[in-house]
Design a protein around this motif. Structure first.
Motif, PDB file in Angstrom:
ATOM      1  N   SER A 184     -59.711 -60.817  56.567  1.00  0.00           N
ATOM      2  CA  SER A 184     -60.182 -61.853  55.657  1.00  0.00           C
ATOM      3  C   SER A 184     -59.829 -61.520  54.208  1.00  0.00           C
ATOM      4  O   SER A 184     -59.321 -62.372  53.460  1.00  0.00           O
ATOM      5  CB  SER A 184     -61.697 -62.028  55.802  1.00  0.00           C
ATOM      6  OG  SER A 184     -62.199 -62.911  54.828  1.00  0.00           O
ATOM      7  N   PRO A 224     -67.495 -62.846  59.941  1.00  0.00           N
ATOM      8  CA  PRO A 224     -66.734 -63.584  60.958  1.00  0.00           C
ATOM      9  C   PRO A 224     -67.581 -63.865  62.198  1.00  0.00           C
ATOM     10  O   PRO A 224     -68.365 -63.017  62.631  1.00  0.00           O
ATOM     11  CB  PRO A 224     -65.579 -62.629  61.279  1.00  0.00           C
ATOM     12  CG  PRO A 224     -65.402 -61.820  60.038  1.00  0.00           C
ATOM     13  CD  PRO A 224     -66.794 -61.624  59.505  1.00  0.00           C
ATOM     14  N   THR A 270     -66.827 -56.347  63.643  1.00  0.00           N
ATOM     15  CA  THR A 270     -66.032 -57.268  62.830  1.00  0.00           C
ATOM     16  C   THR A 270     -65.434 -56.594  61.597  1.00  0.00           C
ATOM     17  O   THR A 270     -64.977 -57.269  60.678  1.00  0.00           O
ATOM     18  CB  THR A 270     -66.894 -58.468  62.384  1.00  0.00           C
ATOM     19  OG1 THR A 270     -68.025 -57.990  61.643  1.00  0.00           O
ATOM     20  CG2 THR A 270     -67.382 -59.279  63.572  1.00  0.00           C
ATOM     21  N   LEU A 304     -61.834 -57.537  61.206  1.00  0.00           N
ATOM     22  CA  LEU A 304     -61.734 -58.960  60.882  1.00  0.00           C
ATOM     23  C   LEU A 304     -62.075 -59.188  59.410  1.00  0.00           C
ATOM     24  O   LEU A 304     -61.476 -60.044  58.753  1.00  0.00           O
ATOM     25  CB  LEU A 304     -62.655 -59.776  61.777  1.00  0.00           C
ATOM     26  CG  LEU A 304     -62.340 -59.744  63.278  1.00  0.00           C
ATOM     27  CD1 LEU A 304     -63.339 -60.600  64.048  1.00  0.00           C
ATOM     28  CD2 LEU A 304     -60.918 -60.222  63.562  1.00  0.00           C
ATOM     29  N   ILE A 315     -62.859 -66.684  60.910  1.00  0.00           N
ATOM     30  CA  ILE A 315     -62.882 -65.753  59.781  1.00  0.00           C
ATOM     31  C   ILE A 315     -62.905 -66.538  58.473  1.00  0.00           C
ATOM     32  O   ILE A 315     -61.904 -67.163  58.096  1.00  0.00           O
ATOM     33  CB  ILE A 315     -61.652 -64.828  59.821  1.00  0.00           C
ATOM     34  CG1 ILE A 315     -61.556 -64.126  61.179  1.00  0.00           C
ATOM     35  CG2 ILE A 315     -61.705 -63.811  58.697  1.00  0.00           C
ATOM     36  CD1 ILE A 315     -60.289 -63.301  61.360  1.00  0.00           C
TER      37      ILE A 315
END
Length: 223
Positions: A210, A147, A203, A206, A173
């Protein structure tokens, strides 16, 4: 031959018994205190150094504890969001992308999100989440190994948001088809706060978002 400071330090390090033979030096040697203009003994200076090290360690421990609490809070929010996404999968599939974004905004207090998927089944091809994506944007999304987080320099993806000018920081993302590992879309998180998403932030969460979003949305893709 004159001894250098390095030679003297090396001698004392190699011969710690020197201070046993000359214990009086520990009290007679006077050093400048780093916490004022007063002179202190070698022993007092050593104690001050130890106290400084202890304070540094205490600060590091406090920071680690804060990070642990923050990570626990994020993990709890992520779990609740994943639950909401799983429940949303029982509804109409064409509503899933918007529901995924709405629950994401609610769980993580996000002002703005956007989501695009490709290639989708023909039944969904005219819907908002499947339109308005250039080939350049698809290529950019596919190029992201992780991301992107940071300021908004004017990415095309920012214009998918309700108000692109309000987006001062972004998380872009990439979504990956869990069956083929091909890029299948891009999820955009945005904030008017320039410090919400910064280039130095981790990340890991994140990436989890995803993976969960990709697994939830893969059923909308054309086969």
């Amino acid at each position: 031959m004159e001894l250098s400071e390095h030679d003297l330090a090396a001698y004392l390090a190699a011969n710690p018994e020197f201070f046993e033979r000359h214990a009086e030096l520990l009290t007679t040697v006077q050093l400048q205190s780093p916490h004022g203009n007063r002179a202190v003994s070698l022993q007092e200076r050593q104690m001050e150094m130890l106290r400084d090290k202890m304070r540094t360690l205490e600060h590091r421990l406090a920071a680690m504890m804060r990070n642990a609490v923050d990570n626990e809070t994020l993990a709890g929010k992520l779990l609740l969001w994943a639950r909401d996404v799983m429940l949303a999968q029982q509804g109409a599939p064409e509503q899933l992308p918007q529901t995924l974004q709405d629950t994401l905004k609610s769980a993580f207090d996000l002002p703005m999100t956007a989501l695009k998927l490709w290639p989708v089944r023909e039944a969904f091809a005219a819907l908002d989440f499947a339109t308005g994506v250039s080939e350049d944007a698809k290529t950019f999304a596919a190029s992201l190994a992780a991301p992107f987080v940071g300021p908004n320099p004017g990415f095309e993806a920012a214009h998918w948001l309700p108000d692109a000018q309000m987006a001062q920081s972004l998380a872009l993302i990439p979504l990956q088809n869990p069956h083929t590992s091909m890029c299948m879309g891009l999820l955009v998180l945005a904030s008017p706060d320039s410090q919400r998403f910064t280039a130095d932030m981790g990340t890991d969460f994140l990436n989890l978002i995803s993976q969960l979003a990709s697994a939830a949305l893969v059923g909308l893709l054309a086969h």
